[in-house]
Design an enzyme around this catalytic site. Sequence first.
Site, PDB file in Angstrom:
ATOM      1  N   THR A 151       0.841  -1.207   0.000  1.00 16.97           N
ATOM      2  CA  THR A 151       0.000   0.000   0.000  1.00 16.97           C
ATOM      3  C   THR A 151       0.869   1.247   0.000  1.00 16.97           C
ATOM      4  O   THR A 151       0.580   2.217  -0.706  1.00 16.97           O
ATOM      5  CB  THR A 151      -0.957   0.003   1.211  1.00 16.97           C
TER       6      THR A 151
ATOM      7  N   HIS B 179       2.908   5.941  -2.645  1.00 16.09           N
ATOM      8  CA  HIS B 179       4.117   6.691  -2.991  1.00 16.09           C
ATOM      9  C   HIS B 179       4.186   6.948  -4.499  1.00 16.09           C
ATOM     10  O   HIS B 179       4.427   8.077  -4.937  1.00 16.09           O
ATOM     11  CB  HIS B 179       5.354   5.905  -2.522  1.00 16.09           C
ATOM     12  N   GLU B 180       3.966   5.909  -5.291  1.00 16.61           N
ATOM     13  CA  GLU B 180       4.046   6.059  -6.746  1.00 16.61           C
ATOM     14  C   GLU B 180       2.943   6.972  -7.269  1.00 16.61           C
ATOM     15  O   GLU B 180       3.164   7.761  -8.182  1.00 16.61           O
ATOM     16  CB  GLU B 180       3.997   4.692  -7.439  1.00 16.61           C
TER      17      GLU B 180
ATOM     18  N   HIS C 219       3.949  10.500  -7.026  1.00 19.00           N
ATOM     19  CA  HIS C 219       4.709  11.000  -8.182  1.00 19.00           C
ATOM     20  C   HIS C 219       3.756  11.474  -9.278  1.00 19.00           C
ATOM     21  O   HIS C 219       3.968  12.521  -9.890  1.00 19.00           O
ATOM     22  CB  HIS C 219       5.628   9.911  -8.744  1.00 19.00           C
TER      23      HIS C 219
ATOM     24  N   ASP D   3      10.749  12.469  -5.128  1.00 18.54           N
ATOM     25  CA  ASP D   3      11.257  11.744  -3.967  1.00 18.54           C
ATOM     26  C   ASP D   3      11.856  12.731  -2.970  1.00 18.54           C
ATOM     27  O   ASP D   3      12.390  13.779  -3.352  1.00 18.54           O
ATOM     28  CB  ASP D   3      12.343  10.749  -4.388  1.00 18.54           C
TER      29      ASP D   3
END
Length: 191
Positions: A121, A126-127, A130, A136
């Site tokens: 998850t 996180h992706e 983006h 990052d």
Amino acid sequence: MPSRTAARILVGAGALALSTSLAPAAHAAPAAPQRLLATTTLYYDDSQAAEFKSAVAAGAAAWNSSVQNVRLVKAPAGRRAEIRVIADNGWPRATLGPVRPGGQVTVWFGRQAVAEGYNTTRIASHEMGHSLGLPDRKPGPCSSLMSGSTGGVSCTNALPNASERAAVESNYASAAVAAPAGAGRILVDAP
């Protein structure tokens, strides 16, 4: 029995009291107008996310519970999605946004990070961060979603922190917000 004059005085006094109680106080500040943000809806396609579909849904839910002016919604059949999620055997990576309605970015949900023990998850959230325009922030603590793998294998935090939330809100405050430097490049989240 009261006289007509007395009755008129009582009725007039009652009307005055009623109009005075309904009138705004002279010293009260006017109410601030409420700012209504338009919500940008971005659709994601998890049809190629293989075993990570539930993690992708949980990652989208983490963002939806954290920000107000952008919503991540699973694309219905036949609808072109702005965020494509593809499972592969590499390391997780994504196209840096912020993606706009009608645009398209890709998230590669890499099995290599899962094999090393990273939380699925957190990877998805996180992706997707983006895709929403966040780079990052490495190295960083587990409390920072965009610290990615530097949060450690034991880190399960899938929620953006206050500055990450504010950055996404800013990215989607209007359609005229400029894309950050490096938008469109692929960010690989290997440690």
